[in-house]
Design a protein around this motif. Structure first.
Motif, PDB file in Angstrom:
ATOM      1  N   PRO A 115       0.828  -1.209   0.000  1.00 43.94           N
ATOM      2  CA  PRO A 115       0.000   0.000   0.000  1.00 43.94           C
ATOM      3  C   PRO A 115       0.861   1.257   0.000  1.00 43.94           C
ATOM      4  CG  PRO A 115       0.158  -0.883   2.213  1.00 43.94           C
ATOM      5  CD  PRO A 115       0.867  -1.863   1.317  1.00 43.94           C
ATOM      6  N   CYS A 116       0.220   2.386  -0.335  1.00 43.48           N
ATOM      7  CA  CYS A 116       0.916   3.658  -0.236  1.00 43.48           C
ATOM      8  C   CYS A 116       1.311   3.853   1.226  1.00 43.48           C
ATOM      9  CB  CYS A 116      -0.010   4.785  -0.692  1.00 43.48           C
ATOM     10  SG  CYS A 116       0.725   6.413  -0.508  1.00 43.48           S
ATOM     11  N   ALA A 117       0.317   3.732   2.113  1.00 41.38           N
ATOM     12  CA  ALA A 117       0.595   3.945   3.532  1.00 41.38           C
ATOM     13  C   ALA A 117       0.184   2.737   4.367  1.00 41.38           C
ATOM     14  CB  ALA A 117      -0.186   5.161   4.012  1.00 41.38           C
TER      15      ALA A 117
ATOM     16  N   ILE B 213      15.841   1.427   2.678  1.00 38.49           N
ATOM     17  CA  ILE B 213      15.353   2.779   2.979  1.00 38.49           C
ATOM     18  C   ILE B 213      14.965   3.469   1.682  1.00 38.49           C
ATOM     19  CG2 ILE B 213      16.025   5.059   3.839  1.00 38.49           C
ATOM     20  CD1 ILE B 213      18.038   3.675   5.661  1.00 38.49           C
ATOM     21  N   GLN B 214      13.714   3.897   1.596  1.00 32.09           N
ATOM     22  CA  GLN B 214      13.311   4.683   0.419  1.00 32.09           C
ATOM     23  C   GLN B 214      13.551   6.165   0.710  1.00 32.09           C
ATOM     24  OE1 GLN B 214       9.486   3.722  -1.367  1.00 32.09           O
ATOM     25  NE2 GLN B 214       9.032   5.877  -1.652  1.00 32.09           N
ATOM     26  N   ILE B 215      14.254   6.815  -0.217  1.00 33.10           N
ATOM     27  CA  ILE B 215      14.345   8.272  -0.153  1.00 33.10           C
ATOM     28  C   ILE B 215      13.373   8.757  -1.217  1.00 33.10           C
ATOM     29  CG2 ILE B 215      15.828  10.302  -0.503  1.00 33.10           C
ATOM     30  CD1 ILE B 215      16.603   8.766   1.989  1.00 33.10           C
ATOM     31  N   GLY B 216      12.366   9.489  -0.808  1.00 37.75           N
ATOM     32  CA  GLY B 216      11.293   9.876  -1.714  1.00 37.75           C
ATOM     33  C   GLY B 216      11.683  10.989  -2.659  1.00 37.75           C
ATOM     34  N   ALA B 217      10.804  11.198  -3.636  1.00 37.74           N
ATOM     35  CA  ALA B 217      11.064  12.185  -4.682  1.00 37.74           C
ATOM     36  C   ALA B 217      11.310  13.588  -4.116  1.00 37.74           C
ATOM     37  CB  ALA B 217       9.880  12.218  -5.635  1.00 37.74           C
ATOM     38  N   ARG B 218      10.667  13.868  -2.985  1.00 34.19           N
ATOM     39  CA  ARG B 218      10.828  15.221  -2.403  1.00 34.19           C
ATOM     40  C   ARG B 218      12.144  15.388  -1.675  1.00 34.19           C
ATOM     41  NH1 ARG B 218       6.431  13.090  -2.835  1.00 34.19           N
ATOM     42  NH2 ARG B 218       4.531  14.104  -3.545  1.00 34.19           N
ATOM     43  N   ASN B 219      12.893  14.328  -1.509  1.00 28.56           N
ATOM     44  CA  ASN B 219      14.125  14.405  -0.713  1.00 28.56           C
ATOM     45  C   ASN B 219      15.381  13.968  -1.465  1.00 28.56           C
ATOM     46  OD1 ASN B 219      13.844  15.447   1.960  1.00 28.56           O
ATOM     47  ND2 ASN B 219      12.443  13.757   2.378  1.00 28.56           N
TER      48      ASN B 219
ATOM     49  N   LEU C  81      16.576   5.164  -4.073  1.00 29.58           N
ATOM     50  CA  LEU C  81      16.618   6.618  -4.236  1.00 29.58           C
ATOM     51  C   LEU C  81      15.712   7.018  -5.393  1.00 29.58           C
ATOM     52  CD1 LEU C  81      17.935   9.402  -3.535  1.00 29.58           C
ATOM     53  CD2 LEU C  81      19.700   8.855  -5.228  1.00 29.58           C
ATOM     54  N   LYS C  82      14.565   7.607  -5.071  1.00 27.32           N
ATOM     55  CA  LYS C  82      13.648   8.020  -6.135  1.00 27.32           C
ATOM     56  C   LYS C  82      14.134   9.316  -6.766  1.00 27.32           C
ATOM     57  CE  LYS C  82       9.315   5.848  -5.207  1.00 27.32           C
ATOM     58  NZ  LYS C  82       7.875   6.170  -5.227  1.00 27.32           N
ATOM     59  N   ARG C  83      13.880   9.444  -8.052  1.00 24.44           N
ATOM     60  CA  ARG C  83      14.241  10.684  -8.735  1.00 24.44           C
ATOM     61  C   ARG C  83      13.222  11.775  -8.383  1.00 24.44           C
ATOM     62  NH1 ARG C  83      13.758  11.488 -15.279  1.00 24.44           N
ATOM     63  NH2 ARG C  83      14.577  13.606 -15.384  1.00 24.44           N
TER      64      ARG C  83
ATOM     65  N   VAL D 264      11.380   1.153 -11.883  1.00 21.62           N
ATOM     66  CA  VAL D 264      10.373   2.133 -12.316  1.00 21.62           C
ATOM     67  C   VAL D 264       9.151   2.069 -11.384  1.00 21.62           C
ATOM     68  CG1 VAL D 264       8.807   2.768 -14.215  1.00 21.62           C
ATOM     69  CG2 VAL D 264      11.149   2.024 -14.718  1.00 21.62           C
ATOM     70  N   ASP D 265       8.593   3.223 -11.085  1.00 23.11           N
ATOM     71  CA  ASP D 265       7.372   3.326 -10.285  1.00 23.11           C
ATOM     72  C   ASP D 265       6.250   3.847 -11.196  1.00 23.11           C
ATOM     73  OD1 ASP D 265       5.240   4.224  -8.771  1.00 23.11           O
ATOM     74  OD2 ASP D 265       6.442   5.245  -7.273  1.00 23.11           O
ATOM     75  N   PRO D 266       5.473   2.910 -11.818  1.00 19.15           N
ATOM     76  CA  PRO D 266       4.404   3.365 -12.715  1.00 19.15           C
ATOM     77  C   PRO D 266       3.198   3.892 -11.941  1.00 19.15           C
ATOM     78  CG  PRO D 266       4.449   0.962 -12.635  1.00 19.15           C
ATOM     79  CD  PRO D 266       5.531   1.435 -11.710  1.00 19.15           C
ATOM     80  N   THR D 267       3.172   3.722 -10.639  1.00 16.33           N
ATOM     81  CA  THR D 267       2.042   4.191  -9.829  1.00 16.33           C
ATOM     82  C   THR D 267       2.065   5.708  -9.703  1.00 16.33           C
ATOM     83  OG1 THR D 267       2.089   2.128  -8.567  1.00 16.33           O
ATOM     84  CG2 THR D 267       0.883   3.953  -7.608  1.00 16.33           C
ATOM     85  N   HIS D 268       3.160   6.233  -9.138  1.00 12.99           N
ATOM     86  CA  HIS D 268       3.252   7.686  -9.019  1.00 12.99           C
ATOM     87  C   HIS D 268       3.538   8.325 -10.380  1.00 12.99           C
ATOM     88  CE1 HIS D 268       3.766   6.279  -4.889  1.00 12.99           C
ATOM     89  NE2 HIS D 268       3.126   7.383  -4.573  1.00 12.99           N
ATOM     90  N   GLY D 269       4.086   7.525 -11.283  1.00 12.28           N
ATOM     91  CA  GLY D 269       4.395   8.015 -12.624  1.00 12.28           C
ATOM     92  C   GLY D 269       3.147   8.332 -13.434  1.00 12.28           C
TER      93      GLY D 269
ATOM     94  N   VAL E   4       5.140  -0.848  -7.097  1.00  7.23           N
ATOM     95  CA  VAL E   4       3.752  -0.413  -7.302  1.00  7.23           C
ATOM     96  C   VAL E   4       2.976  -0.380  -5.992  1.00  7.23           C
ATOM     97  CG1 VAL E   4       3.322  -1.113  -9.699  1.00  7.23           C
ATOM     98  CG2 VAL E   4       3.086  -2.805  -7.877  1.00  7.23           C
ATOM     99  N   GLU E   5       1.925   0.455  -6.030  1.00  4.88           N
ATOM    100  CA  GLU E   5       1.022   0.486  -4.886  1.00  4.88           C
ATOM    101  C   GLU E   5      -0.186  -0.393  -5.176  1.00  4.88           C
ATOM    102  OE1 GLU E   5       2.296   4.858  -3.177  1.00  4.88           O
ATOM    103  OE2 GLU E   5       0.269   4.643  -3.975  1.00  4.88           O
ATOM    104  N   THR E   6      -0.606  -1.125  -4.151  1.00  3.73           N
ATOM    105  CA  THR E   6      -1.774  -1.997  -4.275  1.00  3.73           C
ATOM    106  C   THR E   6      -2.571  -1.917  -2.977  1.00  3.73           C
ATOM    107  OG1 THR E   6      -2.499  -4.302  -4.592  1.00  3.73           O
ATOM    108  CG2 THR E   6      -0.349  -4.000  -3.566  1.00  3.73           C
TER     109      THR E   6
END
Ligand code: PEP
Ligand code: MN
Length: 349
Positions: free
Chosen positions: A108-110, A189-195, A214-216, A277-282, A306-308
């Motif tokens: 899930p997302c959260a 550890i995920q570093i999100g797009a905002r960071n 490390l997300k772009r 690749v993250d096609p969910t937020h993409g 992906v988020e499910t």
């Protein structure tokens, strides 16, 4: 590095640039043209700040010959391997990302509750995914929306991992939670797009040696993104997985514009690190997640995140982009086939 002096730059200005370079232990090769002098640096320009050079008297332009990222660079790895590309696989608690099999990360997302995590973790495992995702600390645009369960969320992630054996990936927004990440056995550890350009955070994460996804950033160009990854490697953490998750463009139909061209550039031209690749937020739309995920597999991306959600209408975050269990199964099964067909074809080239 090549330094282009202005037309008609006088001898003192040229000499000052020469002195600046030599003082830093590098050699100089000067070409004096009819109108303009060009100065080439001999040696490793790593410690030379291009902007300081640009600020010197009568310097017009500075051209870099080598990439500003050395440790993540594919061409350097290739040179060290007799001209053949040499890719790095990252080991996330026994799951190898970038080792010739696509890796699927889903969840899930959260993290919303223990029950929700258990239901989703079980079907994610059944569908054949390798890693479980879920955010305990959420970077939400609106402060009035669900911010994540925090430490409680990490606890539920750990319980879901214990129940299914799936290693866990979750986002770190601040270094002050690092101890908790270690306490609850977070595997990646995920570093999100905002960071992605939060350099202090990257430096702290580099010290842990835990695998990093490390997300772009949504406005980060490819070169700047690779320089961000370089922070992690220079800091002593070679376990870096890159992730394209869409960028901001004029197009607002989709939540972001997925930049598959960047995935190809990263993988085939720029870096030896695994790229997923993250096609969910993409895309931001559940109907587009599987098709774009398959397109990523045709590029031989090293994996997909992906988020499910089992009940997307009730999801506390990003429900409209969450795919179903069945869609996840299709993505994994077909994705694997597409990946291998494309990989074989590309290897023949
Ligand atoms: C997420 O993975 O839930 C997330 C917030 O992603 P991004 O940083 O790509 O927006
Ligand atoms: Mn999300």
């Amino acid at each position: 590095m090549i330094i282009h002096m202005e037309i008609g730059a006088n001898e003192e200005a040229v000499q000052a640039v020469e002195d600046f370079i030599r003082k830093r232990g590098l050699g100089v090769e000067k070409i004096i043209g009819k109108e303009r002098t060009v100065i080439g640096l001999i040696g490793d320009p790593k410690g030379i700040d291009e902007n300081i050079v640009l600020g010197l008297d009568a310097v017009e332009k500075v051209t870099r010959i080598t990439e500003p990222y050395r440790l993540v660079s594919l061409s350097r790895k290739r040179a060290m391997n007799g001209g053949k590309p040499l890719y790095t696989a990252v080991d996330v608690a026994g799951v190898k990302v970038g080792a010739g099999e696509p890796v699927f990360i889903a969840g899930p997302c959260a993290v919303e509750s223990l029950e929700q995590m258990m239901i989703i973790a079980r079907y994610v495992k059944e569908a054949g995914a390798h890693l479980l995702r879920g955010g305990a600390y959420k970077p939400r645009t609106s402060v009035y929306t669900f911010q994540g369960l925090g430490e409680e969320g990490l606890k539920y992630l750990q319980e879901a991992k214990n129940a299914t054996g799936l290693p866990i990936v979750t986002e770190l927004m601040s270094e002050r939670y690092l101890d908790l990440f270690i306490k609850y056995g977070i595997d990646c550890i995920q570093i999100g797009a905002r960071n992605d350009l939060n350099y202090d955070l990257l430096k702290e994460v580099a010290k842990t040696r835990l695998p990093v996804l490390l997300k772009r950033g949504m406005s980060t160009d490819i070169t700047t993104y690779l320089q961000a990854a370089e922070y992690l490697l220079v800091g002593g953490n070679p376990n870096v997985i890159l992730c394209e998750r869409g960028i901001k463009t004029f197009e607002t139909y989709t939540r972001n514009t997925i930049d598959l061209g960047a995935v190809a550039a990263l993988k085939y031209l720029e870096t030896h690190l695994p790229v997923i690749v993250d096609p969910t937020h993409g895309t931001g739309k559940r109907e587009l997640v599987v098709p774009i995920g398959l397109a990523a597999m045709a590029l031989v991306a090293d994996g997909i995140i992906v988020e499910t959600h089992h009940d997307p209408k009730k999801a506390l975050c990003d429900g409209s982009q969450a795919i179903s269990q069945q869609q996840l199964e299709t993505l994994i099964q077909t994705g694997r086939e597409v990946y291998h067909t494309a990989r074989q074809a590309l290897m023949k080239q």
